[in-house]
Design a protein around this motif. Structure first.
Motif, PDB file in Angstrom:
ATOM      1  N   PHE A  81       0.819  -1.210   0.000  1.00 53.63           N
ATOM      2  CA  PHE A  81       0.000   0.000   0.000  1.00 53.63           C
ATOM      3  C   PHE A  81       0.856   1.264   0.000  1.00 53.63           C
ATOM      4  N   GLN A  82       0.181   2.368  -0.369  1.00 51.43           N
ATOM      5  CA  GLN A  82       0.870   3.663  -0.451  1.00 51.43           C
ATOM      6  C   GLN A  82       1.479   4.071   0.889  1.00 51.43           C
ATOM      7  N   ASN A  83       0.691   3.894   1.984  1.00 53.02           N
ATOM      8  CA  ASN A  83       1.221   4.307   3.303  1.00 53.02           C
ATOM      9  C   ASN A  83       1.849   3.114   4.035  1.00 53.02           C
ATOM     10  N   ALA A  85       1.062   0.488   5.297  1.00 55.86           N
ATOM     11  CA  ALA A  85       0.143  -0.341   6.087  1.00 55.86           C
ATOM     12  C   ALA A  85       0.892  -1.349   6.963  1.00 55.86           C
ATOM     13  N   LEU A  86       1.938  -0.893   7.617  1.00 53.15           N
ATOM     14  CA  LEU A  86       2.654  -1.774   8.553  1.00 53.15           C
ATOM     15  C   LEU A  86       1.941  -1.733   9.896  1.00 53.15           C
ATOM     16  N   TYR A  87       1.979  -2.830  10.618  1.00 54.56           N
ATOM     17  CA  TYR A  87       1.312  -2.883  11.918  1.00 54.56           C
ATOM     18  C   TYR A  87       2.216  -2.252  12.973  1.00 54.56           C
ATOM     19  N   PRO A  88       1.792  -1.122  13.541  1.00 52.32           N
ATOM     20  CA  PRO A  88       2.684  -0.386  14.456  1.00 52.32           C
ATOM     21  C   PRO A  88       3.003  -1.153  15.725  1.00 52.32           C
ATOM     22  N   HIS A  89       2.114  -2.093  16.107  1.00 51.68           N
ATOM     23  CA  HIS A  89       2.344  -2.827  17.354  1.00 51.68           C
ATOM     24  C   HIS A  89       3.228  -4.063  17.154  1.00 51.68           C
ATOM     25  N   PHE A  98       3.794 -12.071   9.377  1.00 51.93           N
ATOM     26  CA  PHE A  98       2.341 -12.076   9.605  1.00 51.93           C
ATOM     27  C   PHE A  98       1.607 -13.059   8.668  1.00 51.93           C
ATOM     28  N   LYS A 130      10.450  -1.459  15.728  1.00 53.16           N
ATOM     29  CA  LYS A 130       9.042  -1.166  15.442  1.00 53.16           C
ATOM     30  C   LYS A 130       8.990  -0.202  14.252  1.00 53.16           C
ATOM     31  N   LYS A 132       7.746   2.625  13.782  1.00 54.82           N
ATOM     32  CA  LYS A 132       7.972   4.052  14.072  1.00 54.82           C
ATOM     33  C   LYS A 132       9.468   4.376  14.187  1.00 54.82           C
ATOM     34  N   ARG A 146       7.154  -7.999   3.399  1.00 56.20           N
ATOM     35  CA  ARG A 146       5.941  -8.684   3.861  1.00 56.20           C
ATOM     36  C   ARG A 146       5.192  -9.309   2.686  1.00 56.20           C
TER      37      ARG A 146
END
Lengths: 366, 250
Positions: A81-83, A85-89, A98, A130, A132, A146
């Motif tokens: 995806f453009q942003n 869409a990684l899981y921040p947690h 995943f 992580k 971030k 991924r």
């Protein structure tokens, strides 16, 4: 790897038709780019292939399997995806593993695949971080990783480089192409950036208002656009469009308006016979215009005068805006050609590379 | 650095307590009978613990809060998950929840007294109501604020709806859920005291009312200090839990 076929696919959101009568056959291992401005339906088309949107009509095949009613998880696709869409947690390892965990791969195998892919993408040392704690480029690589670890039949990319700065975008573009050459997985890539489309796609699908305008190899689209829209969308700066009239004089064809009279090459004159004395649109790319003083061989009947309005020096070239009567024209010139702002100069048009469009239908005449 | 911050936090409290003790000892306020010094209050605090009055009433309030708050939170989170995740459930229940939510928890007291009588069920039900509605709202908000792209990404990666709920949506909704729990944990104590003052003969609130009728300001202050400490501790507990579970990725 697999072929992808879309047959008469339609999608509407209420009364708005987002994708109309979409027909496309994508070859096994092909890198195809859907390009167009915002709202042209390219992302919707990608989501239809992913199964994230339901089609209103038509059929989608991945491989030889009709996937209309198959949920995304069973389509054997991976989407970036453009942003990102990684899981921040989750850390990088958690994000990359995943899909494999969902497929109930043994832990040892997950470990091997994730590590191998992370090393391939140069993020092997970031597995415990992580999202971030990562830069934009690193996040992009994780999102890519991924998708890769799933070893899908088809990769779907939804403007994956849009959030990166220009320098990183160029680097990632090359990396994506390199990756595609190594993996040979069928790839469908959505972008609004014609430069990205031109440099990456084996073939480009140009879209407008939910409709496919043209599907072809990048060079063919550049050289032989089917209509004014495609001609204007591909190329930067975009093609100059000049309203004029096609007239015949002494068995020769000329494109005439208040500012110029340019002779149509004889091989193209034959094609345009039906348009004699009719209003048409001349399309000529900035790189197909030159200052007369910089050209040795030219047809004297392809010269016009114009005053220099703005010069944008880019180092490699100058983008020069000129004005000829009511015509505003952009030229791409050698930076060593000295042109003074406000001065009137003579310019030459490469009419053998120019296009003429029907004023009503905007279809290419030649 | 943390020690320094902690010191700065304690200092104003210490100054306040010192001024309190000084003003009261020096009889600077007329009618000082109604303003006992801190030392007298602490002495009474010790007596009330020693003779079991405070402990007994405190435990009664604590049990009520724990049962009512736990039940209200679990039900609120459960209902919030259903309403946040399934649009049909949301459409069906949202109007009812919206109508009942504005009623303050204590507003239910008269009708609950008639329905369930004055007993242990009454304060538990009040706390349940007090916790249930805000936790629902925060859970729904938390679930709805999860980036839809993350859900779509999970779908393309092969996740079922159940997997998406447990591995993506709920962890990402945690900060909002915890905000609801944290605020309501303190509120539960405020509400139980009010309920016990009005309608229930045992608990810190009831002790507070008895102290008022005996004109024992020292006991009143002891009860208020217990209330303040419990609100603070409950809120802190959930704040720490929230930070522990979400700080690393937020």
């Amino acid at each position: 790897m697999a072929e992808v076929h879309l047959k008469n696919v339609n999608k509407n959101f209420g009364k708005v038709m987002a994708v109309k009568n979409f027909n496309l056959d994508i070859k096994d291992g092909e890198f195809i780019v859907l390009v167009g401005p915002s709202g042209c339906g390219k992302t919707t088309a990608l989501r239809l292939i992913a199964g994230l949107e339901e089609i209103a009509a038509g059929d989608i095949y991945i491989g030889d399997k009709l996937v209309n009613d198959i949920p995304p998880k069973n389509r054997d696709i991976a989407m970036v995806f453009q942003n990102y869409a990684l899981y921040p947690h989750m850390n990088v390892y958690g994000n990359m593993s995943f899909g494999l965990k969902l497929r109930k791969f043994p832990k040892k195998e997950i470990n091997t695949i994730v590590n191998r892919t992370a090393n391939l993408l140069g993020i092997g040392s970031l597995l415990n971080r992580k999202p971030k704690e990562l830069s934009g480029g690193q996040r992009q690589r994780v999102a890519l990783g991924r998708a890769i670890v799933r070893d899908p039949k088809v990769f779907l990319f939804d403007e994956p480089l849009s959030n990166l700065d220009a320098k990183l975008r160029t680097a990632m573009r090359a990396e994506l192409l390199d990756l595609h050459q190594r993996l040979k997985t069928t790839t469908i890539y959505v972008t609004h950036d014609q430069m990205e489309a031109m440099t990456m796609g084996d073939r480009i699908v140009v879209m407008k208002d939910g409709l496919i305008q043209q599907v072809d190899a990048p060079q063919n689209i550049y050289e032989h656009p089917v209509n004014k829209y495609v001609a204007g969308f591909i190329g930067s700066p975009s093609m100059n469009f000049l309203p004029c009239k096609l007239i015949e004089k002494d068995s020769k064809m000329y494109l005439v308006n208040k500012g110029f009279s340019l002779r149509v090459p004889s091989n193209k004159a034959r094609i345009s016979k039906d348009y004699v004395n009719k209003e048409v649109i001349l399309g000529i790319r900035p790189e197909h215009l030159n200052a007369k003083k910089a050209v040795r061989d030219y047809d004297p009947e392809t010269i016009f005068t114009a005053s220099v309005w703005v010069v944008e020096p880019l180092g490699l070239e100058n983008i020069v805006h000129i004005k000829n009567e009511k015509n505003s024209i952009i030229c791409r010139l050698d930076p060593h050609i000295i042109l003074k702002i406000g001065q009137t100069d003579e310019f030459v048009a490469r009419m053998d590379l120019a296009h003429v469009f029907d004023k009503e239908t905007e279809k290419t005449i030649f | 650095m943390n020690r320094l911050k902690f010191g700065w936090g304690i200092l104003p409290v210490a100054i306040f307590l010192a001024i309190w003790e000084g003003v009261s000892r020096l009889n600077l306020i007329p009618g000082h009978f109604f303003f006992p010094p801190l030392s007298t209050v602490m002495q009474e605090f010790y007596y009330l613990i020693a003779n079991g009055v405070l402990t007994d009433n405190f435990l009664r309030s604590l049990v009520r809060v724990l049962i009512g708050f736990s039940a209200g939170s679990v039900a609120g989170i459960g209902m919030g998950i259903m309403m946040g995740y399934k649009k049909t459930v949301n459409k069906a229940l949202y109007p009812i929840i919206s109508l009942l939510y504005p009623i303050p928890a204590l507003g239910w007291l008269p009708i609950l007294m008639l329905w369930v009588g004055i007993g242990e069920i009454l304060p538990i039900m009040i706390i349940f109501i007090c916790s249930f509605f805000p936790v629902i709202y925060n859970t729904i908000t938390g679930i709805e604020s999860v980036d839809k792209k993350l859900i779509k990404a999970a779908k393309t990666l092969g996740a079922s709806d159940r997997h998406i709920l447990y591995t993506v949506i709920l962890p990402l909704a945690l900060p909002n859920i915890f905000t609801g729990l944290r605020l309501e944990a303190g509120m539960a104590w405020r509400v139980i005291i009010a309920a016990e003052m009005v309608a229930i003969p045992t608990g810190i609130g009831a002790l507070l009312m008895r102290a008022e009728s005996l004109i024992r300001v020292d006991i009143i202050i002891v009860c208020l200090m217990v209330l303040s400490a419990m609100c603070f501790l409950f809120e802190r507990f959930f704040l720490c839990l929230e930070l522990k579970l979400t700080q690393k990725w937020r």
